[in-house]
Design a protein around this motif. Structure first.
Motif, PDB file in Angstrom:
ATOM      1  N   GLU A 158       0.817  -1.220   0.000  1.00  0.00           N
ATOM      2  CA  GLU A 158       0.000   0.000   0.000  1.00  0.00           C
ATOM      3  C   GLU A 158       0.846   1.262   0.000  1.00  0.00           C
ATOM      4  O   GLU A 158       0.428   2.291  -0.549  1.00  0.00           O
ATOM      5  CB  GLU A 158      -0.953   0.001   1.200  1.00  0.00           C
ATOM      6  N   ASN A 159       2.013   1.222   0.639  1.00  0.00           N
ATOM      7  CA  ASN A 159       2.808   2.453   0.748  1.00  0.00           C
ATOM      8  C   ASN A 159       3.780   2.645  -0.412  1.00  0.00           C
ATOM      9  O   ASN A 159       4.645   3.522  -0.365  1.00  0.00           O
ATOM     10  CB  ASN A 159       3.579   2.472   2.079  1.00  0.00           C
ATOM     11  N   VAL A 160       3.651   1.838  -1.459  1.00  0.00           N
ATOM     12  CA  VAL A 160       4.473   2.005  -2.661  1.00  0.00           C
ATOM     13  C   VAL A 160       3.548   2.374  -3.815  1.00  0.00           C
ATOM     14  O   VAL A 160       2.628   1.634  -4.152  1.00  0.00           O
ATOM     15  CB  VAL A 160       5.260   0.719  -2.995  1.00  0.00           C
ATOM     16  N   SER A 161       3.778   3.540  -4.408  1.00  0.00           N
ATOM     17  CA  SER A 161       2.901   4.038  -5.470  1.00  0.00           C
ATOM     18  C   SER A 161       3.153   3.305  -6.786  1.00  0.00           C
ATOM     19  O   SER A 161       4.157   2.613  -6.960  1.00  0.00           O
ATOM     20  CB  SER A 161       3.124   5.536  -5.672  1.00  0.00           C
ATOM     21  N   LEU A 162       2.242   3.503  -7.726  1.00  0.00           N
ATOM     22  CA  LEU A 162       2.414   2.916  -9.053  1.00  0.00           C
ATOM     23  C   LEU A 162       3.635   3.508  -9.762  1.00  0.00           C
ATOM     24  O   LEU A 162       4.353   2.803 -10.473  1.00  0.00           O
ATOM     25  CB  LEU A 162       1.153   3.122  -9.888  1.00  0.00           C
ATOM     26  N   GLU A 163       3.885   4.796  -9.577  1.00  0.00           N
ATOM     27  CA  GLU A 163       5.089   5.392 -10.154  1.00  0.00           C
ATOM     28  C   GLU A 163       6.346   4.730  -9.592  1.00  0.00           C
ATOM     29  O   GLU A 163       7.288   4.430 -10.334  1.00  0.00           O
ATOM     30  CB  GLU A 163       5.126   6.894  -9.875  1.00  0.00           C
ATOM     31  N   GLU A 164       6.369   4.507  -8.288  1.00  0.00           N
ATOM     32  CA  GLU A 164       7.512   3.825  -7.685  1.00  0.00           C
ATOM     33  C   GLU A 164       7.623   2.400  -8.210  1.00  0.00           C
ATOM     34  O   GLU A 164       8.722   1.874  -8.394  1.00  0.00           O
ATOM     35  CB  GLU A 164       7.381   3.827  -6.167  1.00  0.00           C
ATOM     36  N   GLY A 165       6.461   1.769  -8.450  1.00  0.00           N
ATOM     37  CA  GLY A 165       6.475   0.433  -9.034  1.00  0.00           C
ATOM     38  C   GLY A 165       7.131   0.426 -10.388  1.00  0.00           C
ATOM     39  O   GLY A 165       7.927  -0.464 -10.714  1.00  0.00           O
ATOM     40  N   ALA A 166       6.820   1.445 -11.219  1.00  0.00           N
ATOM     41  CA  ALA A 166       7.465   1.549 -12.534  1.00  0.00           C
ATOM     42  C   ALA A 166       8.965   1.778 -12.385  1.00  0.00           C
ATOM     43  O   ALA A 166       9.770   1.320 -13.215  1.00  0.00           O
ATOM     44  CB  ALA A 166       6.833   2.677 -13.334  1.00  0.00           C
ATOM     45  N   MET A 167       9.370   2.473 -11.326  1.00  0.00           N
ATOM     46  CA  MET A 167      10.791   2.744 -11.093  1.00  0.00           C
ATOM     47  C   MET A 167      11.564   1.499 -10.645  1.00  0.00           C
ATOM     48  O   MET A 167      12.801   1.534 -10.581  1.00  0.00           O
ATOM     49  CB  MET A 167      10.947   3.853 -10.053  1.00  0.00           C
ATOM     50  N   CYS A 168      10.855   0.413 -10.335  1.00  0.00           N
ATOM     51  CA  CYS A 168      11.550  -0.832  -9.989  1.00  0.00           C
ATOM     52  C   CYS A 168      12.417  -1.318 -11.147  1.00  0.00           C
ATOM     53  O   CYS A 168      13.412  -2.018 -10.926  1.00  0.00           O
ATOM     54  CB  CYS A 168      10.549  -1.923  -9.610  1.00  0.00           C
ATOM     55  N   GLU A 169      12.048  -0.962 -12.379  1.00  0.00           N
ATOM     56  CA  GLU A 169      12.832  -1.427 -13.531  1.00  0.00           C
ATOM     57  C   GLU A 169      14.220  -0.781 -13.556  1.00  0.00           C
ATOM     58  O   GLU A 169      15.232  -1.502 -13.522  1.00  0.00           O
ATOM     59  CB  GLU A 169      12.060  -1.175 -14.826  1.00  0.00           C
ATOM     60  N   PRO A 170      14.342   0.544 -13.608  1.00  0.00           N
ATOM     61  CA  PRO A 170      15.700   1.104 -13.552  1.00  0.00           C
ATOM     62  C   PRO A 170      16.401   0.806 -12.233  1.00  0.00           C
ATOM     63  O   PRO A 170      17.631   0.590 -12.211  1.00  0.00           O
ATOM     64  CB  PRO A 170      15.478   2.613 -13.747  1.00  0.00           C
ATOM     65  N   LEU A 171      15.653   0.770 -11.138  1.00  0.00           N
ATOM     66  CA  LEU A 171      16.264   0.449  -9.846  1.00  0.00           C
ATOM     67  C   LEU A 171      16.881  -0.948  -9.873  1.00  0.00           C
ATOM     68  O   LEU A 171      17.926  -1.187  -9.260  1.00  0.00           O
ATOM     69  CB  LEU A 171      15.211   0.550  -8.737  1.00  0.00           C
ATOM     70  N   SER A 172      16.265  -1.856 -10.619  1.00  0.00           N
ATOM     71  CA  SER A 172      16.796  -3.216 -10.742  1.00  0.00           C
ATOM     72  C   SER A 172      18.174  -3.234 -11.361  1.00  0.00           C
ATOM     73  O   SER A 172      19.019  -4.062 -11.009  1.00  0.00           O
ATOM     74  CB  SER A 172      15.843  -4.073 -11.576  1.00  0.00           C
ATOM     75  N   VAL A 173      18.424  -2.318 -12.298  1.00  0.00           N
ATOM     76  CA  VAL A 173      19.743  -2.242 -12.924  1.00  0.00           C
ATOM     77  C   VAL A 173      20.793  -1.867 -11.873  1.00  0.00           C
ATOM     78  O   VAL A 173      21.885  -2.447 -11.826  1.00  0.00           O
ATOM     79  CB  VAL A 173      19.745  -1.237 -14.086  1.00  0.00           C
ATOM     80  N   GLY A 174      20.439  -0.910 -11.019  1.00  0.00           N
ATOM     81  CA  GLY A 174      21.351  -0.526  -9.949  1.00  0.00           C
ATOM     82  C   GLY A 174      21.598  -1.652  -8.966  1.00  0.00           C
ATOM     83  O   GLY A 174      22.731  -1.867  -8.511  1.00  0.00           O
ATOM     84  N   VAL A 175      20.551  -2.399  -8.633  1.00  0.00           N
ATOM     85  CA  VAL A 175      20.698  -3.539  -7.722  1.00  0.00           C
ATOM     86  C   VAL A 175      21.612  -4.594  -8.332  1.00  0.00           C
ATOM     87  O   VAL A 175      22.520  -5.117  -7.670  1.00  0.00           O
ATOM     88  CB  VAL A 175      19.312  -4.146  -7.385  1.00  0.00           C
ATOM     89  N   HIS A 176      21.371  -4.905  -9.599  1.00  0.00           N
ATOM     90  CA  HIS A 176      22.186  -5.933 -10.256  1.00  0.00           C
ATOM     91  C   HIS A 176      23.645  -5.496 -10.355  1.00  0.00           C
ATOM     92  O   HIS A 176      24.559  -6.300 -10.131  1.00  0.00           O
ATOM     93  CB  HIS A 176      21.612  -6.231 -11.640  1.00  0.00           C
ATOM     94  N   ALA A 177      23.873  -4.211 -10.669  1.00  0.00           N
ATOM     95  CA  ALA A 177      25.243  -3.703 -10.760  1.00  0.00           C
ATOM     96  C   ALA A 177      25.951  -3.808  -9.414  1.00  0.00           C
ATOM     97  O   ALA A 177      27.104  -4.256  -9.336  1.00  0.00           O
ATOM     98  CB  ALA A 177      25.236  -2.261 -11.251  1.00  0.00           C
ATOM     99  N   CYS A 178      25.277  -3.397  -8.351  1.00  0.00           N
ATOM    100  CA  CYS A 178      25.906  -3.435  -7.019  1.00  0.00           C
ATOM    101  C   CYS A 178      26.109  -4.863  -6.533  1.00  0.00           C
ATOM    102  O   CYS A 178      27.071  -5.153  -5.812  1.00  0.00           O
ATOM    103  CB  CYS A 178      25.077  -2.626  -6.028  1.00  0.00           C
ATOM    104  N   ARG A 179      25.212  -5.760  -6.919  1.00  0.00           N
ATOM    105  CA  ARG A 179      25.427  -7.175  -6.595  1.00  0.00           C
ATOM    106  C   ARG A 179      26.641  -7.715  -7.346  1.00  0.00           C
ATOM    107  O   ARG A 179      27.482  -8.410  -6.771  1.00  0.00           O
ATOM    108  CB  ARG A 179      24.192  -7.996  -6.971  1.00  0.00           C
ATOM    109  N   ARG A 180      26.723  -7.394  -8.636  1.00  0.00           N
ATOM    110  CA  ARG A 180      27.854  -7.870  -9.437  1.00  0.00           C
ATOM    111  C   ARG A 180      29.182  -7.328  -8.898  1.00  0.00           C
ATOM    112  O   ARG A 180      30.211  -7.986  -8.981  1.00  0.00           O
ATOM    113  CB  ARG A 180      27.682  -7.433 -10.896  1.00  0.00           C
ATOM    114  N   ALA A 181      29.145  -6.123  -8.342  1.00  0.00           N
ATOM    115  CA  ALA A 181      30.358  -5.483  -7.828  1.00  0.00           C
ATOM    116  C   ALA A 181      30.636  -5.835  -6.367  1.00  0.00           C
ATOM    117  O   ALA A 181      31.625  -5.371  -5.805  1.00  0.00           O
ATOM    118  CB  ALA A 181      30.241  -3.965  -7.974  1.00  0.00           C
ATOM    119  N   ASN A 182      29.750  -6.626  -5.762  1.00  0.00           N
ATOM    120  CA  ASN A 182      29.899  -7.009  -4.347  1.00  0.00           C
ATOM    121  C   ASN A 182      30.009  -5.792  -3.432  1.00  0.00           C
ATOM    122  O   ASN A 182      30.820  -5.755  -2.499  1.00  0.00           O
ATOM    123  CB  ASN A 182      31.136  -7.908  -4.165  1.00  0.00           C
TER     124      ASN A 182
END
Length: 368
Positions: A158-182
């Motif tokens: 409930e506390n995450v908006s639809l706009e924030e939901g759409a932002m999960c896509e670019p945010l995922s790139v950042g998560v994957h990059a930081c995971r890859r970089a440990n």
């Protein structure tokens, strides 16, 4: 999924009293048209029909519009654009049990085959048969409605908006990059590029515990945004390859200590050369941006210092973590959404013009 338009499909829908499903189509260089987008009448058992409510513009979307290609992917016929999206579930396939009609969901845009060796080993983002929204010949999601596999639709709290939901896509790139970089609590991070991906990578690196983060970019406006979002230091650089040595010294001075990881979110010869020179011996450079298809790089000195280079392509298994980071407030992506537009012909054209202009436009969002 066929293209409608001014022909018989639209006329049949008008006569039957139904409202056509409209989408934004890339029809040529700098040519966008809102036209009907025909979806299958019957859902597959594992699919859901989603009314799209929020879509962000990505750099790849702009690239397709301006050049009709992005890397090796070429737009050969009209294509629905958009892949950063969230919406509301309208209909469920018979085998979908984890969602209900009315649920707000973020859509992970890539459908892998699930059968190849890469998929079975967990590297589904590298699947050769990936069907990814708005990657030719697959249509995207800037539309009133789309059909998508239910297991790639993630329910939003409930506390995450639809706009924030759409932002999960670019945010995922950042998560994957930081995971890859440990990236962790002892990682000093340099990020080359303060565009949307550079900024979300900074937010993720901080959430992962990085104690110091420096950003470098050619745009002072974007560096100012990075500073307001929590960058410890910023360095204004140029496009000139001759300035590398001076800029490396400025970056190292701004960091004040060794740089353990550099995340290159631009992917140009100059940014990668700078990254390799800045990163400490035994450190790592992650390549996220794809600005240059080919580069002439100082690899031998970097290899002699055992600087690792890791590629980053999209992401895998990131959406649950992204939603958790947003839900708990560990990451706030709302300040990144700088411009909002509706869904009509003029707004779609103006939105892409705004996104392509750069400047103070970070993330341009459609509200459908």
């Amino acid at each position: 999924m066929g293209r409608g338009g001014e022909g018989s499909d639209a006329a049949v829908q008008a006569e039957s009293g139904t409202t056509p499903n409209l989408a934004a189509w890339v029809c040529g260089v700098n040519v966008l048209k809102i036209e009907p987008f025909e979806l299958p009448a019957v859902l597959g058992p594992n699919d859901v029909r989603v009314a799209i409510k929020a879509v962000g513009i990505c750099g790849s979307d702009v690239h397709y519009l301006k050049h009709m290609r992005c890397g090796d992917f070429i737009v050969k016929e009209p294509m629905v654009i958009g892949h950063e999206c969230a919406g509301i579930v309208e209909e469920l396939g018979s085998a979908v049990s984890h969602l209900e009609v009315g649920d707000r969901v973020a859509l992970e845009p890539g459908i892998s085959c699930g059968k190849c060796k890469l998929c079975k080993e967990g590297f589904y983002n590298l699947c050769c048969d990936m069907k990814f929204f708005a990657t030719p010949p697959v249509h995207g999601s800037l539309a009133n409605k789309v059909i998508h596999p239910g297991d790639l639709c993630f329910k939003l709290p409930e506390n995450v908006s639809l706009e924030e939901g759409a932002m999960c896509e670019p945010l995922s790139v950042g998560v994957h990059a930081c995971r890859r970089a440990n990236v962790g609590a002892e990682t000093q991070v340099l990020i080359m590029g303060a565009g949307p991906i550079g900024l979300v990578s900074m937010l993720v690196a901080r959430a992962f515990g990085a104690p110091k983060i420096v950003l470098a970019d050619v745009h002072p406006d974007r560096l100012a945004v990075a500073k307001t979002l929590g960058a410890d230091a910023t360095v204004l650089v140029t496009h000139n390859i001759e300035d590398i040595e001076q800029e490396v010294a400025e970056i190292l001075k701004a960091m004040g200590s060794d740089i353990d990881v550099t995340i290159d979110c631009a992917g140009f010869t100059k940014t990668m050369s700078t990254s390799l020179k800045c990163t400490r011996s035994g450190g790592m450079v992650c390549v996220v941006g794809m600005g240059d298809n080919e580069m002439n790089l100082p690899l031998t000195p970097a290899a002699a210092r055992e600087v690792d280079i890791r590629g980053v392509f999209r992401y895998r298994n990131t959406y649950p973590l992204c939603i958790n980071l947003l839900t708990t407030g560990k990451i706030d992506v709302k300040p990144l959404i700088t411009h909002r537009f509706g869904f009509n012909q003029k707004d779609v054209e103006d939105a892409f013009t705004t996104s392509a202009s750069g400047g103070n436009a970070i993330k341009v969002m459609f509200n459908l």
